[in-house]
Design a protein around this motif. Structure first.
Motif, PDB file in Angstrom:
ATOM      1  N   SER A   4       0.835  -1.204   0.000  1.00 27.95           N
ATOM      2  CA  SER A   4       0.000   0.000   0.000  1.00 27.95           C
ATOM      3  C   SER A   4       0.872   1.256   0.000  1.00 27.95           C
ATOM      4  O   SER A   4       1.902   1.318   0.672  1.00 27.95           O
ATOM      5  CB  SER A   4      -0.932   0.004   1.218  1.00 27.95           C
ATOM      6  OG  SER A   4      -0.186   0.110   2.416  1.00 27.95           O
ATOM      7  N   THR A   6       0.302   5.419   0.462  1.00 29.02           N
ATOM      8  CA  THR A   6      -0.657   6.470   0.796  1.00 29.02           C
ATOM      9  C   THR A   6       0.053   7.804   0.945  1.00 29.02           C
ATOM     10  O   THR A   6       1.246   7.865   1.271  1.00 29.02           O
ATOM     11  CB  THR A   6      -1.415   6.145   2.103  1.00 29.02           C
ATOM     12  OG1 THR A   6      -0.472   5.991   3.168  1.00 29.02           O
ATOM     13  CG2 THR A   6      -2.239   4.876   1.951  1.00 29.02           C
ATOM     14  N   VAL A   7      -0.696   8.856   0.710  1.00 32.51           N
ATOM     15  CA  VAL A   7      -0.192  10.226   0.810  1.00 32.51           C
ATOM     16  C   VAL A   7      -1.081  10.973   1.789  1.00 32.51           C
ATOM     17  O   VAL A   7      -2.304  10.974   1.654  1.00 32.51           O
ATOM     18  CB  VAL A   7      -0.196  10.924  -0.572  1.00 32.51           C
ATOM     19  CG1 VAL A   7       0.323  12.349  -0.461  1.00 32.51           C
ATOM     20  CG2 VAL A   7       0.628  10.129  -1.575  1.00 32.51           C
ATOM     21  N   SER A   8      -0.487  11.608   2.775  1.00 35.82           N
ATOM     22  CA  SER A   8      -1.255  12.256   3.829  1.00 35.82           C
ATOM     23  C   SER A   8      -1.941  13.528   3.339  1.00 35.82           C
ATOM     24  O   SER A   8      -1.527  14.143   2.354  1.00 35.82           O
ATOM     25  CB  SER A   8      -0.358  12.596   5.019  1.00 35.82           C
ATOM     26  OG  SER A   8       0.502  13.678   4.699  1.00 35.82           O
ATOM     27  N   ARG A 131       4.134   5.336   3.421  1.00 35.17           N
ATOM     28  CA  ARG A 131       3.313   6.528   3.596  1.00 35.17           C
ATOM     29  C   ARG A 131       4.161   7.775   3.370  1.00 35.17           C
ATOM     30  O   ARG A 131       5.281   7.871   3.899  1.00 35.17           O
ATOM     31  CB  ARG A 131       2.710   6.552   5.008  1.00 35.17           C
ATOM     32  CG  ARG A 131       1.986   5.271   5.362  1.00 35.17           C
ATOM     33  CD  ARG A 131       1.328   5.317   6.723  1.00 35.17           C
ATOM     34  NE  ARG A 131       2.261   5.384   7.833  1.00 35.17           N
ATOM     35  CZ  ARG A 131       2.934   4.343   8.325  1.00 35.17           C
ATOM     36  NH1 ARG A 131       2.804   3.140   7.754  1.00 35.17           N
ATOM     37  NH2 ARG A 131       3.732   4.478   9.369  1.00 35.17           N
ATOM     38  N   VAL A 133       4.426  11.466   4.338  1.00 34.63           N
ATOM     39  CA  VAL A 133       3.890  12.264   5.438  1.00 34.63           C
ATOM     40  C   VAL A 133       4.815  13.437   5.725  1.00 34.63           C
ATOM     41  O   VAL A 133       5.949  13.495   5.254  1.00 34.63           O
ATOM     42  CB  VAL A 133       3.750  11.418   6.731  1.00 34.63           C
ATOM     43  CG1 VAL A 133       2.819  10.216   6.494  1.00 34.63           C
ATOM     44  CG2 VAL A 133       5.115  10.939   7.231  1.00 34.63           C
ATOM     45  N   TRP A 161       9.092   9.762   3.093  1.00 34.34           N
ATOM     46  CA  TRP A 161       8.461   8.463   2.919  1.00 34.34           C
ATOM     47  C   TRP A 161       8.850   7.618   4.127  1.00 34.34           C
ATOM     48  O   TRP A 161      10.014   7.611   4.542  1.00 34.34           O
ATOM     49  CB  TRP A 161       8.939   7.782   1.640  1.00 34.34           C
ATOM     50  CG  TRP A 161       8.257   8.234   0.395  1.00 34.34           C
ATOM     51  CD1 TRP A 161       8.746   9.099  -0.547  1.00 34.34           C
ATOM     52  CD2 TRP A 161       6.963   7.832  -0.064  1.00 34.34           C
ATOM     53  NE1 TRP A 161       7.836   9.265  -1.558  1.00 34.34           N
ATOM     54  CE2 TRP A 161       6.725   8.498  -1.289  1.00 34.34           C
ATOM     55  CE3 TRP A 161       5.977   6.989   0.437  1.00 34.34           C
ATOM     56  CZ2 TRP A 161       5.558   8.339  -2.019  1.00 34.34           C
ATOM     57  CZ3 TRP A 161       4.801   6.829  -0.283  1.00 34.34           C
ATOM     58  CH2 TRP A 161       4.597   7.496  -1.495  1.00 34.34           C
ATOM     59  N   ASP A 163       7.770   3.750   6.539  1.00 31.51           N
ATOM     60  CA  ASP A 163       6.970   2.548   6.717  1.00 31.51           C
ATOM     61  C   ASP A 163       6.784   2.343   8.212  1.00 31.51           C
ATOM     62  O   ASP A 163       6.983   3.285   9.005  1.00 31.51           O
ATOM     63  CB  ASP A 163       7.604   1.344   6.021  1.00 31.51           C
ATOM     64  CG  ASP A 163       8.958   0.939   6.606  1.00 31.51           C
ATOM     65  OD1 ASP A 163       9.410   1.561   7.593  1.00 31.51           O
ATOM     66  OD2 ASP A 163       9.568  -0.013   6.090  1.00 31.51           O
ATOM     67  N   ASP A 164       6.393   1.152   8.636  1.00 36.09           N
ATOM     68  CA  ASP A 164       6.137   0.925  10.059  1.00 36.09           C
ATOM     69  C   ASP A 164       7.403   0.973  10.902  1.00 36.09           C
ATOM     70  O   ASP A 164       7.335   1.181  12.119  1.00 36.09           O
ATOM     71  CB  ASP A 164       5.452  -0.431  10.262  1.00 36.09           C
ATOM     72  CG  ASP A 164       4.020  -0.447   9.757  1.00 36.09           C
ATOM     73  OD1 ASP A 164       3.503   0.634   9.403  1.00 36.09           O
ATOM     74  OD2 ASP A 164       3.421  -1.543   9.709  1.00 36.09           O
ATOM     75  N   ALA A 234      -5.394  10.858   1.034  1.00 37.56           N
ATOM     76  CA  ALA A 234      -5.064  10.284   2.352  1.00 37.56           C
ATOM     77  C   ALA A 234      -5.225   8.776   2.308  1.00 37.56           C
ATOM     78  O   ALA A 234      -5.969   8.252   1.488  1.00 37.56           O
ATOM     79  CB  ALA A 234      -5.955  10.886   3.419  1.00 37.56           C
TER      80      ALA A 234
END
Length: 234
Positions: A4, A6-8, A131, A133, A161, A163-164, A234
């Motif tokens: 995945s 995503t862009v905030s 992500r 952010v 950019w 990740d977790d 988002a």
């Protein structure tokens, strides 16, 4: 897509004209740079010179837009250049473009010729989704300095950019961390082509198709998918 992206909302507000196209590839074959991948880099430098027609890279409208965006999140674009501008400067210098490995050579060639920031991430080393952010400032960015592993922290408000586990690329597309970069052992990768207005979305999609074709050529039998252009969301 298996990963995945995503862009905030904060990034979307900062750069409403931002678009990214993703090329996902599995079953890749990588290795040291070859004569053929090096030739692609030389051809890209020539295509760039024709495109610029005597202008400096930062005078290109797309690079100018990136400079404005870097300034908007507090970065100095003449010191920390977006990846495409940095490559373009190398391509036009006596040093020329670096030879890293086949996969990196391929996306650097497309990035240079098209003046589009392109990054490659090893999917097997990404933890959770990726992500885009604006950083709090306490996130960890593991990099190397003088041959030693070191941990940096992005500036508050910096676009990254992540990740977790932590930050994978600082200042949007300025510096990638070693944890997720493409190595000679990489078999699955995602390649991100990032554009801002005024570059047409169709040009980003055309560049993605060019990269996908190169991946298929250099990794016969690989499963390569170009995902549609993704405006900031988002």
């Amino acid at each position: 897509m298996t990963l995945s992206l995503t862009v905030s909302d904060e990034v979307r507000a900062l750069a409403p004209g931002f678009t990214h196209v993703a090329v996902e590839a599995h079953g890749l074959t990588n290795g040291p740079s070859t004569e053929e991948s090096a030739r692609l880099l030389d051809e890209a430098a020539h295509r760039l010179a024709v495109r610029l027609d005597g202008r400096a890279p930062h005078e290109d409208p797309h690079m100018a837009a990136w400079r404005e965006t870097y300034t908007a999140f507090g970065s100095k674009p003449s010191r920390t250049r977006n990846s495409a501008e940095a490559l373009a400067r190398r391509a036009l210098s006596e040093a020329g473009l670096p030879r890293i490995n086949v996969l990196v050579d391929l996306y650097n060639a497309v990035s240079t010729a098209r003046l589009i920031p392109v990054g490659g991430e090893d999917i097997d080393h990404v933890r959770g989704g990726m992500r885009l952010v604006r950083a709090r400032g306490d996130e960890e960015f593991v990099t190397a300095s003088g041959g030693e592993e070191t941990v940096e922290h992005p500036d508050p408000g910096e676009v990254v950019w992540r990740d977790d586990t932590g930050v994978t690329c600082r200042r949007w597309n300025w510096r990638q961390g070693p944890r997720t970069r493409l190595t000679e052992r990489t078999v699955s990768g995602v390649f991100l082509l990032e554009t801002l207005a005024p570059m047409p979305v169709a040009e980003a999609e055309s560049a993605a198709a060019e990269l996908a074709g190169l991946l298929e050529k250099f990794s016969p039998g690989a499963d390569v998918t170009v995902h549609p252009a993704a405006p900031a969301r988002a």
